[in-house]
Motif scaffolding. Structure first.
Motif, short mmCIF file in Angstrom:
data_model
loop_
_atom_site.label_atom_id
_atom_site.label_comp_id
_atom_site.label_asym_id
_atom_site.label_seq_id
_atom_site.Cartn_x
_atom_site.Cartn_y
_atom_site.Cartn_z
N GLY A 58 0.90 -1.32 -0.02
CA GLY A 58 -0.08 -0.06 0.14
C GLY A 58 0.79 1.34 -0.02
N SER A 59 2.06 1.33 0.15
CA SER A 59 3.00 2.54 0.07
C SER A 59 4.19 1.98 -0.40
CB SER A 59 3.04 3.03 1.44
OG SER A 59 3.65 4.10 1.45
N GLU A 60 5.06 2.86 -0.76
CA GLU A 60 6.48 2.75 -1.35
C GLU A 60 7.23 1.88 -0.40
OE1 GLU A 60 8.78 6.66 -0.32
OE2 GLU A 60 7.48 6.92 -2.13
N ILE A 61 8.21 1.05 -1.07
CA ILE A 61 9.11 0.03 -0.25
C ILE A 61 10.43 0.59 -0.90
CG2 ILE A 61 9.96 -1.96 0.01
CD1 ILE A 61 7.14 -3.08 -0.95
N ARG A 62 11.41 0.91 0.08
CA ARG A 62 12.80 1.69 -0.26
C ARG A 62 13.61 0.81 0.44
NH1 ARG A 62 12.79 7.77 -2.10
NH2 ARG A 62 11.08 7.64 -3.51
N SER A 63 13.43 -0.03 1.29
CA SER A 63 14.30 -0.71 2.44
C SER A 63 14.71 -2.02 1.77
CB SER A 63 13.72 -0.88 3.52
OG SER A 63 12.75 -1.73 3.52
N LYS A 64 15.93 -2.49 2.07
CA LYS A 64 16.26 -3.87 1.71
C LYS A 64 15.36 -4.83 2.82
CE LYS A 64 20.33 -6.99 1.10
NZ LYS A 64 21.42 -6.82 0.78
N ALA A 65 14.81 -5.75 2.29
CA ALA A 65 14.33 -6.63 3.26
C ALA A 65 15.47 -7.59 4.09
CB ALA A 65 13.69 -7.80 2.37
N ALA A 66 14.92 -8.24 5.18
CA ALA A 66 15.64 -9.00 6.17
C ALA A 66 14.89 -10.31 6.51
CB ALA A 66 16.09 -8.17 7.54
N ILE A 67 15.37 -11.43 6.74
CA ILE A 67 14.97 -12.72 6.78
C ILE A 67 15.54 -13.28 7.98
CG2 ILE A 67 14.52 -15.22 5.91
CD1 ILE A 67 14.16 -13.99 3.17
N ALA A 68 14.70 -13.79 8.91
CA ALA A 68 15.14 -14.69 10.13
C ALA A 68 13.95 -15.31 10.65
CB ALA A 68 15.46 -13.56 11.38
N ASP A 69 14.23 -16.65 10.78
CA ASP A 69 13.34 -17.71 11.52
C ASP A 69 12.10 -17.55 10.74
OD1 ASP A 69 14.99 -18.10 13.67
OD2 ASP A 69 14.08 -16.41 14.80
N ASN A 70 12.22 -17.82 9.43
CA ASN A 70 11.04 -17.90 8.37
C ASN A 70 10.06 -16.62 8.69
OD1 ASN A 70 11.96 -20.69 7.17
ND2 ASN A 70 11.01 -21.48 9.24
N MET A 71 10.41 -15.63 8.69
CA MET A 71 9.97 -14.20 8.70
C MET A 71 10.72 -13.32 7.66
SD MET A 71 8.33 -12.05 11.79
CE MET A 71 9.19 -12.81 12.85
N ILE A 72 9.99 -12.52 7.04
CA ILE A 72 10.73 -11.53 6.16
C ILE A 72 10.06 -10.21 6.63
CG2 ILE A 72 9.09 -11.70 4.34
CD1 ILE A 72 11.41 -11.40 2.53
N CYS A 73 10.92 -9.16 6.89
CA CYS A 73 10.37 -7.87 6.94
C CYS A 73 11.02 -6.81 6.32
CB CYS A 73 11.22 -7.55 8.57
SG CYS A 73 10.63 -8.89 9.82
N PHE A 74 10.42 -5.89 5.66
CA PHE A 74 10.67 -4.74 5.18
C PHE A 74 10.05 -3.44 5.70
CE2 PHE A 74 7.35 -6.71 2.82
CZ PHE A 74 6.56 -5.64 2.37
N VAL A 75 10.56 -2.13 5.39
CA VAL A 75 9.92 -0.97 5.62
C VAL A 75 9.23 -0.60 4.49
CG1 VAL A 75 10.25 1.39 6.23
CG2 VAL A 75 11.80 -0.44 7.30
N SER A 76 7.69 -0.28 4.74
CA SER A 76 6.95 0.30 3.72
C SER A 76 6.23 1.73 4.13
CB SER A 76 5.98 -0.57 3.21
OG SER A 76 4.82 -0.07 2.44
N GLY A 77 6.32 2.82 3.28
CA GLY A 77 5.65 4.09 3.67
C GLY A 77 6.84 5.12 3.59
#
Length: 85
Positions: A58-77
């Protein structure tokens, strides 16, 4: 988005993400993760270029993703002075 073999000057695959890519890609276990400026986050087969799945944040993504324990995280907004008093 294109994947190139620079030693052979060969494009292996390309994908139209329909928006600018500001984030850096992350490749883990043969999957390339990247988000675009329209807010779509992709999980792409790094060998074939086929989209495994995508998510519209729903909003721009400019961050690199990170993965740990089968979870993916990124910053959006967006970040603006209005967000911080």
């Amino acid at each position: 988005l294109s994947v190139n073999l620079f030693a052979q000057d060969l494009v292996v695959w390309s994908l139209d993400t329909e928006s600018i890519l500001y984030s850096s890609p992350l490749v883990v276990d043969g999957v390339l993760y990247i988000g675009n400026n329209s807010g779509v986050f992709y999980a792409i087969n790094s060998a074939t270029g086929e989209i495994n799945w995508q998510f519209d944040s729903g909003s721009e993504i400019r961050s690199k993703a990170a993965i740990a324990d089968n979870m993916i995280c990124f910053v959006s907004g967006t970040i603006s002075e209005e967000n911080y008093p």
